[in-house]
Structure formats: structure tokens, C-alpha cells
Design a protein around this motif. Structure first.
Motif, PDB file in Angstrom:
ATOM      1  N   SER A   1       0.810  -1.297  -0.302  1.00  0.00           N
ATOM      2  CA  SER A   1      -0.308  -0.062  -0.389  1.00  0.00           C
ATOM      3  C   SER A   1       0.881   1.608  -0.697  1.00  0.00           C
ATOM      4  O   SER A   1       0.442   2.146  -0.676  1.00  0.00           O
ATOM      5  CB  SER A   1      -0.847  -0.373   0.666  1.00  0.00           C
ATOM      6  OG  SER A   1      -0.161  -0.183   2.605  1.00  0.00           O
ATOM      7  N   SER A   2       2.032   1.475   0.656  1.00  0.00           N
ATOM      8  CA  SER A   2       2.811   2.397   0.574  1.00  0.00           C
ATOM      9  C   SER A   2       3.621   2.444  -0.376  1.00  0.00           C
ATOM     10  O   SER A   2       3.273   3.505  -0.998  1.00  0.00           O
ATOM     11  CB  SER A   2       4.050   2.078   1.851  1.00  0.00           C
ATOM     12  OG  SER A   2       5.458   1.023   1.355  1.00  0.00           O
ATOM     13  N   GLU A   3       3.750   2.005  -1.067  1.00  0.00           N
ATOM     14  CA  GLU A   3       4.338   1.873  -2.941  1.00  0.00           C
ATOM     15  C   GLU A   3       3.211   1.961  -3.684  1.00  0.00           C
ATOM     16  O   GLU A   3       3.495   3.075  -5.100  1.00  0.00           O
ATOM     17  CB  GLU A   3       5.004   0.637  -2.963  1.00  0.00           C
ATOM     18  CG  GLU A   3       6.038  -0.147  -1.978  1.00  0.00           C
ATOM     19  CD  GLU A   3       6.425  -1.140  -2.680  1.00  0.00           C
ATOM     20  OE1 GLU A   3       7.936  -1.407  -2.035  1.00  0.00           O
ATOM     21  OE2 GLU A   3       6.499  -2.042  -3.744  1.00  0.00           O
ATOM     22  N   GLN A   4       1.676   1.187  -3.807  1.00  0.00           N
ATOM     23  CA  GLN A   4       0.956   2.041  -4.551  1.00  0.00           C
ATOM     24  C   GLN A   4       0.558   3.465  -3.892  1.00  0.00           C
ATOM     25  O   GLN A   4       0.432   4.375  -4.601  1.00  0.00           O
ATOM     26  CB  GLN A   4      -0.719   1.338  -4.448  1.00  0.00           C
ATOM     27  CG  GLN A   4      -1.331   1.299  -5.145  1.00  0.00           C
ATOM     28  CD  GLN A   4      -1.288   1.408  -6.286  1.00  0.00           C
ATOM     29  OE1 GLN A   4       0.123   0.259  -6.951  1.00  0.00           O
ATOM     30  NE2 GLN A   4      -1.753   1.708  -7.573  1.00  0.00           N
ATOM     31  N   SER A   5       0.663   4.048  -2.809  1.00  0.00           N
ATOM     32  CA  SER A   5       0.203   5.483  -3.166  1.00  0.00           C
ATOM     33  C   SER A   5       0.812   6.286  -3.609  1.00  0.00           C
ATOM     34  O   SER A   5       0.613   7.608  -4.010  1.00  0.00           O
ATOM     35  CB  SER A   5      -0.038   6.009  -1.341  1.00  0.00           C
ATOM     36  OG  SER A   5       1.509   5.845  -1.408  1.00  0.00           O
ATOM     37  N   VAL A   6       2.561   5.964  -3.717  1.00  0.00           N
ATOM     38  CA  VAL A   6       3.295   6.934  -4.361  1.00  0.00           C
ATOM     39  C   VAL A   6       3.220   6.975  -5.846  1.00  0.00           C
ATOM     40  O   VAL A   6       3.093   7.764  -6.779  1.00  0.00           O
ATOM     41  CB  VAL A   6       4.861   6.259  -4.148  1.00  0.00           C
ATOM     42  CG1 VAL A   6       5.374   7.801  -5.127  1.00  0.00           C
ATOM     43  CG2 VAL A   6       4.878   6.812  -2.280  1.00  0.00           C
ATOM     44  N   LEU A   7       3.142   5.627  -6.240  1.00  0.00           N
ATOM     45  CA  LEU A   7       2.446   5.064  -7.744  1.00  0.00           C
ATOM     46  C   LEU A   7       1.451   5.773  -8.178  1.00  0.00           C
ATOM     47  O   LEU A   7       0.824   6.264  -9.312  1.00  0.00           O
ATOM     48  CB  LEU A   7       2.287   3.751  -8.136  1.00  0.00           C
ATOM     49  CG  LEU A   7       3.339   2.532  -7.835  1.00  0.00           C
ATOM     50  CD1 LEU A   7       3.865   1.041  -8.238  1.00  0.00           C
ATOM     51  CD2 LEU A   7       4.362   3.051  -9.367  1.00  0.00           C
ATOM     52  N   ALA A   8       0.330   5.995  -7.852  1.00  0.00           N
ATOM     53  CA  ALA A   8      -1.159   6.119  -7.746  1.00  0.00           C
ATOM     54  C   ALA A   8      -1.022   7.977  -7.849  1.00  0.00           C
ATOM     55  O   ALA A   8      -1.892   8.446  -8.418  1.00  0.00           O
ATOM     56  CB  ALA A   8      -2.393   6.021  -6.450  1.00  0.00           C
ATOM     57  N   LYS A   9       0.635   8.541  -7.993  1.00  0.00           N
ATOM     58  CA  LYS A   9       0.160   9.571  -8.263  1.00  0.00           C
ATOM     59  C   LYS A   9       1.136  10.444  -9.500  1.00  0.00           C
ATOM     60  O   LYS A   9       0.915  11.128 -10.397  1.00  0.00           O
ATOM     61  CB  LYS A   9       1.439  10.875  -7.629  1.00  0.00           C
ATOM     62  CG  LYS A   9       1.448  10.797  -5.717  1.00  0.00           C
ATOM     63  CD  LYS A   9       2.542  10.547  -4.737  1.00  0.00           C
ATOM     64  CE  LYS A   9       3.402  11.715  -5.360  1.00  0.00           C
ATOM     65  NZ  LYS A   9       4.593  12.284  -4.752  1.00  0.00           N
ATOM     66  N   TYR A  10       1.059   8.844 -10.334  1.00  0.00           N
ATOM     67  CA  TYR A  10       1.316   9.068 -12.082  1.00  0.00           C
ATOM     68  C   TYR A  10       0.576   8.582 -12.546  1.00  0.00           C
ATOM     69  O   TYR A  10       0.171   7.316 -11.847  1.00  0.00           O
ATOM     70  CB  TYR A  10       3.193   8.478 -11.938  1.00  0.00           C
ATOM     71  CG  TYR A  10       4.031   9.642 -10.786  1.00  0.00           C
ATOM     72  CD1 TYR A  10       4.205  10.986 -10.819  1.00  0.00           C
ATOM     73  CD2 TYR A  10       4.400   9.376  -9.673  1.00  0.00           C
ATOM     74  CE1 TYR A  10       5.092  11.412 -10.498  1.00  0.00           C
ATOM     75  CE2 TYR A  10       4.848   9.935  -8.527  1.00  0.00           C
ATOM     76  CZ  TYR A  10       5.421  11.261  -9.022  1.00  0.00           C
ATOM     77  OH  TYR A  10       6.388  11.653  -8.279  1.00  0.00           O
ATOM     78  N   PRO A  11       0.363   9.069 -13.925  1.00  0.00           N
ATOM     79  CA  PRO A  11      -0.052   8.623 -15.117  1.00  0.00           C
ATOM     80  C   PRO A  11      -0.043   6.458 -15.271  1.00  0.00           C
ATOM     81  O   PRO A  11      -0.687   5.431 -15.557  1.00  0.00           O
ATOM     82  CB  PRO A  11       0.578   8.735 -16.504  1.00  0.00           C
ATOM     83  CG  PRO A  11       0.510  10.022 -15.975  1.00  0.00           C
ATOM     84  CD  PRO A  11       1.230   9.831 -14.477  1.00  0.00           C
ATOM     85  N   VAL A  12       1.422   6.719 -14.565  1.00  0.00           N
ATOM     86  CA  VAL A  12       1.722   5.399 -15.156  1.00  0.00           C
ATOM     87  C   VAL A  12       1.141   3.757 -13.883  1.00  0.00           C
ATOM     88  O   VAL A  12       0.791   2.859 -14.711  1.00  0.00           O
ATOM     89  CB  VAL A  12       3.342   4.484 -14.598  1.00  0.00           C
ATOM     90  CG1 VAL A  12       3.380   4.651 -13.329  1.00  0.00           C
ATOM     91  CG2 VAL A  12       3.561   3.410 -15.160  1.00  0.00           C
ATOM     92  N   SER A  13       0.499   4.232 -12.941  1.00  0.00           N
ATOM     93  CA  SER A  13      -0.084   3.646 -12.630  1.00  0.00           C
ATOM     94  C   SER A  13      -1.926   3.656 -13.251  1.00  0.00           C
ATOM     95  O   SER A  13      -3.044   2.331 -12.338  1.00  0.00           O
ATOM     96  CB  SER A  13      -1.102   4.328 -11.012  1.00  0.00           C
ATOM     97  OG  SER A  13      -2.234   5.343 -10.911  1.00  0.00           O
ATOM     98  N   GLY A  14      -2.414   4.124 -14.181  1.00  0.00           N
ATOM     99  CA  GLY A  14      -3.618   3.915 -15.119  1.00  0.00           C
ATOM    100  C   GLY A  14      -4.600   4.260 -13.690  1.00  0.00           C
ATOM    101  O   GLY A  14      -5.648   3.497 -14.112  1.00  0.00           O
ATOM    102  N   SER A  15      -4.507   4.775 -13.150  1.00  0.00           N
ATOM    103  CA  SER A  15      -5.868   4.708 -12.085  1.00  0.00           C
ATOM    104  C   SER A  15      -6.743   5.780 -12.923  1.00  0.00           C
ATOM    105  O   SER A  15      -6.015   6.789 -13.634  1.00  0.00           O
ATOM    106  CB  SER A  15      -5.479   5.628 -10.904  1.00  0.00           C
ATOM    107  OG  SER A  15      -4.628   4.897 -10.238  1.00  0.00           O
TER     108      SER A  15
END
Length: 625
Positions: A436-450
Motif C-alpha cells: 500500500s505504501s508503494e502503491q500510494s506513490v505510484l498512484a500519483k502518476y499516470p503509470v498507475s493507470g488510475s
């Protein structure tokens, strides 16, 4: 002397004394007047001289910063150090100027004072950037070699990035604080001589803060996600964009990528078909199940019917664990276009894997390049190989050879980074972490696909495609997508999303193309035709008002996903046929410039997304509430 004479004498003495006192008062008053006139002039002259020196210092700052950046990129340590020392000299001088008590008094004056205050903030921010941001970076810039994290035969060298991580984070924090401080200053009421450099400084610091935040997050995430602390296993989904899904294509070929202290290996190949049906289905939130059906949690092939990659990835992780017993640490998705970008750097790869032995006689290339890998994987393989399981094997075999070339250190690092960066910018590379801590950082960027959260701009529109043919006909579909900013209605913004699609398959596609490509009408779509579910997302709180096909009002299914309005229209195209679908969104409360995200396809994204257009409106109409 008579008494009368004495009185006259005293009066004369008193008069003389009064005359002296009067002259003294006049001199004092005159001196005071002169001082009152001269002092502001002197102070003004002093402030003018200081302002000129300050302007020179800040101009030097603007000139030296790009020079420093160039020298850092060129890895010129001596030149970078010289530029840094010059920067430090000028920003220290500027800070000393604005810290002078007289400058502080001038900042308190009515009307002109805010200009002195704004200049003070610019000088102090520039000094903070140099002392707290640039200084630490210059000291560690030799460690910030992003090429070192690329896989090689000996593994990626993660230590330099790990060593620089804390200083990069500190620099990022300092520059962000300075940027926030400057952005709080309103430039509209300042003199042009102050407002213009303020606005320029605000833009430059905002851009620098964003760049450093990315560098800080990458320095934090990359080592640990590449197994610096413990081995990591990622499910690799290769999206086949010949059969479109919202985030790209059907995830047919699967494999596990393992990272251990920078070493990468390609393990345990499989396919979505081999996993079979999930019973019971993997639970998915109610909103998405309503839009995309329970197929999201039933078939691996359909996990990405939703454009929200974190949902698709978490579902895929659960399916993989249920069927194989292995719990992966995350999911990475790529498509054949990304493989082509990698091959453009590594050069051709030979297909020698044992899993390819059965299909070597098919006539498919035994060597793949950046030029032939996409048509081979998305078209030729279906013409030469009839069995779906062998098609998946070929996909997986190709991916293995490409990643083997990558992990062996082939390819020019800058080209490789550029290719992966391009794939990420086109949303062909997507990453999800179960941490979850890594995903919270990824979620800031388009690479997350959110489709929601920090990576989504306020006025973002999304146009996504899901195949309804049950075949591989999307290789032949060409599209353009465009936003049209309509005239406001009831004080709210309105925007139309327009998509024009063309089926470029040959007229005799029903007989000239393999049945596996056309679907042979198994799912109710005539062979050669393409059916697509077009899914349009608007910004949060807006409404999807209407839909048309070729200008004629059409029925559509309205939904809501993460507070974003969603409209779905089914479209069918015969060979050679084109249609234009439009969704109009109203009640848009965001007044920022809209942007558009689309499903990546065989086409280059730059050829799909057209520039935003503006409708012709009555000049008297209000553009805002």
C-alpha cells in the motif's frame, strides 16, 4: 543711568535675544525641511541602487540555473561545481539586500510596499533553492545515474540510487516549499517590473518541484521494487491490442518477472486461457460490476474491461494466486508496441526458446526487430497459427526473448530509457504494487493507470474501447478522438467527446482473414465486421447529457464510477465503414483546461488524439458561473 534708560536697554537686549532665537528656529526649521526633503531622496537613491543590484543577482540566477542543469546532465562535475558557487554568491547577495532593515521598512509602505515584499520572497526562495535544493544535488549528482537501474548481465546497480535517495528527497522538499511560498503571492496588483519575474519564477519553481518530486519518488521506489531488500515477483500481463480492452488489449500471455537485488529473471509462463473460469468469481466493487458485468472477476481475459488498472491488477493477482498458489507482489502490463520500443534499443532477437519448437515450421519470423514485432504478433501469428494455445505460447516466447536481451544488458541505455518512457507516456506500461505504501506513490502518476486520485487532472476526459466481436479485428480499426469545448449552459462548462472509427479491413475480410481473427460470427457479429463498446468518462461531478452516432441521437447507458459520469455506446462497423460517436458532458464545474486519455491501440497515440477545438459561441454568453 536713569530708570527709563534702563528699561529701554532691557527691552533692546530682550529683542536681540528674541531675534537670535528666531533666527535659530528658522535655521532649525529650514534644516529640518531640507532634511525632510533630502532624506527620502537619499533613501530612494539607496533603494534604487539596491534594487538594481538585486535585479542583477536575480538575472544571474535565471541564467546560471539552466547552465547548471546542462552541466549536470553532461556529468561535468567541475563545471557544475563552478555554476553552483556562482549561483550561491548571487543568491546570498540578493538575500542580504532584502534582509536589510531599510528594505523591510520599504516593504511596509502603502502601495509600493507589496512590490518590495514580493521581491524579497523571490530572493529568499532563490536562495533556499540553491542552498537546500541545488547544493545537496550537486554533491550527489554522480550517484543519480538512472542508467544504473537498467538490468544487465551482472544485474542492476541499485546502491547509487539508494545512497542518493535521502538527499534527493530533502532537495525536493525544499524546492516544493519555496514554490508553494511564491505561488501564494498574487501578481495582479504588482508593478509589471516585479510581476513578470514573479510569474516566471513561479512557473520555473513549479516545474522544478515537479521534476524533483518524480526523481525523489523514483529513487525511493525503484530499488525496493527491484528487490533491494527481498526478492519481488510480478505478474507480467502482455496486452494483445488486436482485441481491445479499456486499458489496452486482452491479457492473453502471462509470465512472472522476478527481481532480486537488481537481477531480473523471466519465470513461469502461462496464459489467461489456461487459468480458466473463476468460480466463485473474484469480487469487484459494485459500480464497476454494473458497468462491465461480473466478467471482470470471472475471466483473466476480462479483468481490464475496466480502465482502472489498480482494479484490474488486484483482480489479476487474486486470480493468479487462486489458480497457481503463488502470491505475486504486483502486476506489470505492457503491449507489443512496448516490445518494439525495447527492440529498437537492443537490436533484433532470435527466437530459439524450446517453447517455440512446435511453431517454427509456421513461417513466422525467427528473428524479431523493432519494425516487424507488432505486425507479427498482432496479425501474422493468426494467419499462420490456428491453435490459440500456440498463439499464446508464441506471444510468451517472444516476450521472454526480449526480456532476456534486456536483462543481458543489450541496447544503448539512453535509447532504452527513452523507449520505456515513451511507453509509459502512452499508457502502454502500467504498474501496480500490492504494497500500500508503494502503491500510494505510484498512484500519483499516470503509470498507475488510475481513473481517480492524484494522477487524474481535474478536467480529465477518458475514451476507452472494449471489443464486442470476440475476435482480433481491432488491428484493422483506426480512430481519431477529439474534445470540443461547447458554449456554456446555465453558467456551467460543456464539452463534447468525439470519436471517429473506421474499419480498414478488406472488403472480403469474411473470407480472406482467418476465422480466429474475424470471429466467424460466433458472437453474433458478422465476419469482417467489428463491434466495440465505446466508454466515455467525464470529470468528477459532471453529467453525461447525450450521445449521437453520425449526428443522430442515440441511446446510451449512463453510469457513475468514482464520482465520474460514464456513458457507453455499442457500435458496429462493416469493412470500409466509418462512424462518428459523440458524447456531450454538461454541468462541468472545473474551469481548468481539459485533457483527454484514450485506450492505447496499434496506432500511435499522437495520431489518435486531435487538438481540442472550440465551438463558435455568442460573444455575450458567459464562460463561467
Amino acid at each position: 543711568m536713569t530708570r527709563a534708560s534702563s528699561r529701554i536697554s532691557r527691552r533692546q537686549n530682550s529683542s536681540d535675544e528674541n531675534s537670535v532665537k528666531t533666527r535659530r528656529r528658522r535655521r532649525i526649521i529650514l534644516s529640518s525641511c531640507v532634511l525632510a526633503i533630502a532624506l527620502p531622496a537619499a533613501v530612494g537613491t539607496w533603494l534604487s541602487l539596491k534594487a538594481f543590484a538585486l535585479r542583477e543577482d536575480l538575472a544571474a540566477f535565471s541564467t546560471l540555473m539552466p547552465q547548471l542543469q546542462e552541466r549536470l546532465i553532461a556529468r561535468d562535475s567541475l563545471g557544475a561545481e563552478e555554476a553552483y558557487e556562482s549561483l550561491r554568491e548571487h543568491t546570498s547577495s540578493a538575500t542580504a539586500t532584502v534582509n536589510d532593515p531599510m528594505w523591510g521598512l520599504a516593504s511596509a509602505l502603502p502601495w509600493i510596499g507589496p512590490n518590495f515584499g514580493a521581491t524579497s520572497e523571490i530572493a529568499r526562495s532563490a536562495n533556499d533553492v540553491v542552498e537546500l535544493g541545488v547544493g545537496p544535488l550537486v554533491n550527489v549528482f554522480t550517484s543519480l545515474d538512472w542508467e544504473s537501474v537498467l538490468p544487465t548481465r551482472l544485474g542492476a546497480d541499485l546502491a547509487p540510487i539508494q545512497g542518493a535517495s535521502q538527499k534527493v528527497a530533502a532537495a525536493s522538499h525544499a524546492v516544493k516549499a519555496s514554490s508553494d511560498r511564491l505561488n501564494n503571492i498574487e501578481a495582479t496588483h504588482l508593478l509589471p517590473e516585479i510581476a513578470q519575474p514573479l510569474v516566471m519564477a513561479q512557473k520555473k519553481l513549479t516545474a522544478a518541484a515537479e521534476t524533483l518530486e518524480v526523481a525523489s519518488d523514483a529513487a525511493q521506489l525503484l530499488p525496493q521494487m527491484m528487490g533491494s531488500d527481498s526478492s519481488r515477483h510480478y505478474l507480467l500481463m502482455i496486452q494483445n491490442i488486436a482485441e481491445t480492452r479499456a486499458s489496452g488489449g486482452i491479457p492473453g500471455a502471462l509470465a512472472v518477472l522476478t527481481f532480486e537485488n537488481g537481477h531480473m529473471s523471466f519465470d513461469q509462463q502461462s496464459s489467461a486461457a489456461a487459468l480458466g473460469i473463476m468460480a466463485p468469481v473474484v469480487p469487484v466493487d459494485r459500480q464497476q460490476q454494473q458497468i462491465y458485468s461480473s466478467r471482470l472477476g470471472k475471466y483473466m481475459q476480462d479483468v481490464n474491461l475496466t480502465p482502472d488498472f489498480p482494479t484490474a491488477a488486484a483482480t489479476a493477482q487474486a486470480m493468479w494466486e487462486r489458480k497457481t498458489g503463488q502470491r505475486v507482489d504486483g502486476v506489470i502490463s505492457i503491449d507489443p508496441a512496448v516490445l518494439s520500443y525495447i527492440l529498437q534499443s537492443t537490436g533484433p532477437v532470435a527466437l530459439n526458446g524450446p517453447e517455440l519448437a512446435e511453431i517454427k515450421a509456421s513461417g513466422l519470423p525467427t528473428e524479431l526487430t523493432g519494425e516487424n514485432v507488432v505486425p507479427t504478433l498482432l496479425s501474422d501469428v493468426y494467419a499462420r497459427i490456428q491453435q490459440p494455445e500456440l498463439q499464446d505460447s508464441y506471444f510468451a516466447g517472444v516476450a521472454k526473448e526480449v526480456f532476456t536481451a534486456l536483462s543481458s544488458g543489450k541496447g544503448e541505455p539512453k535509447d532504452l530509457i527513452a523507449g520505456i518512457t515513451r511507453g509509459t507516456e502512452e499508457r502502454r506500461v502500467l504498474v501496480w504494487s500490492s504494497d500500500s505504501s508503494e502503491q500510494s506513490v505510484l498512484a500519483k502518476y499516470p503509470v498507475s493507470g488510475s481513473i481517480s486520485g492524484a494522477s487524474v487532472s481535474p478536467a480529465q476526459f477518458g475514451l476507452y474501447f472494449n471489443d464486442g466481436t470476440g475476435a482480433k479485428m481491432d488491428y484493422y480499426v483506426k480512430r481519431t478522438v477529439q474534445l470540443i469545448k461547447e458554449c456554456p449552459a446555465d453558467g456551467y462548462e460543456q464539452t463534447t467527446v468525439r470519436v471517429t472509427s473506421t474499419n480498414t479491413a478488406p472488403a472480403d475480410a469474411a473470407t480472406s482473414l482467418p476465422a480466429y481473427v474475424t470471429g466467424a460470427g460466433i458472437y453474433g457479429v458478422a465476419a469482417g465486421s467489428v463491434q466495440t463498446n465505446i466508454v466515455a468518462y467525464g470529470p468528477v461531478q459532471a453529467n453525461v447529457e447525450s450521445a449521437t452516432i453520425d449526428g443522430v441521437k442515440a441511446p446510451f447507458a449512463p453510469y457513475l464510477h468514482a464520482d465520474r459520469p460514464v456513458g457507453v455506446v455499442a457500435q458496429q462497423l462493416a469493412p470500409g465503414e466509418s462512424k462518428t460517436v459523440e458524447f456531450t458532458f454538461g454541468k462541468i464545474v472545473q474551469h481548468t483546461e481539459p485533457n483527454l486519455v484514450v485506450t492505447p491501440s496499434v496506432q500511435a497515440v499522437k495520431d489518435v488524439i486531435r487538438p481540442t477545438a472550440n465551438a463558435s459561441c455568442d460573444p455575450g454568453q458567459s464562460q463561467s458561473r
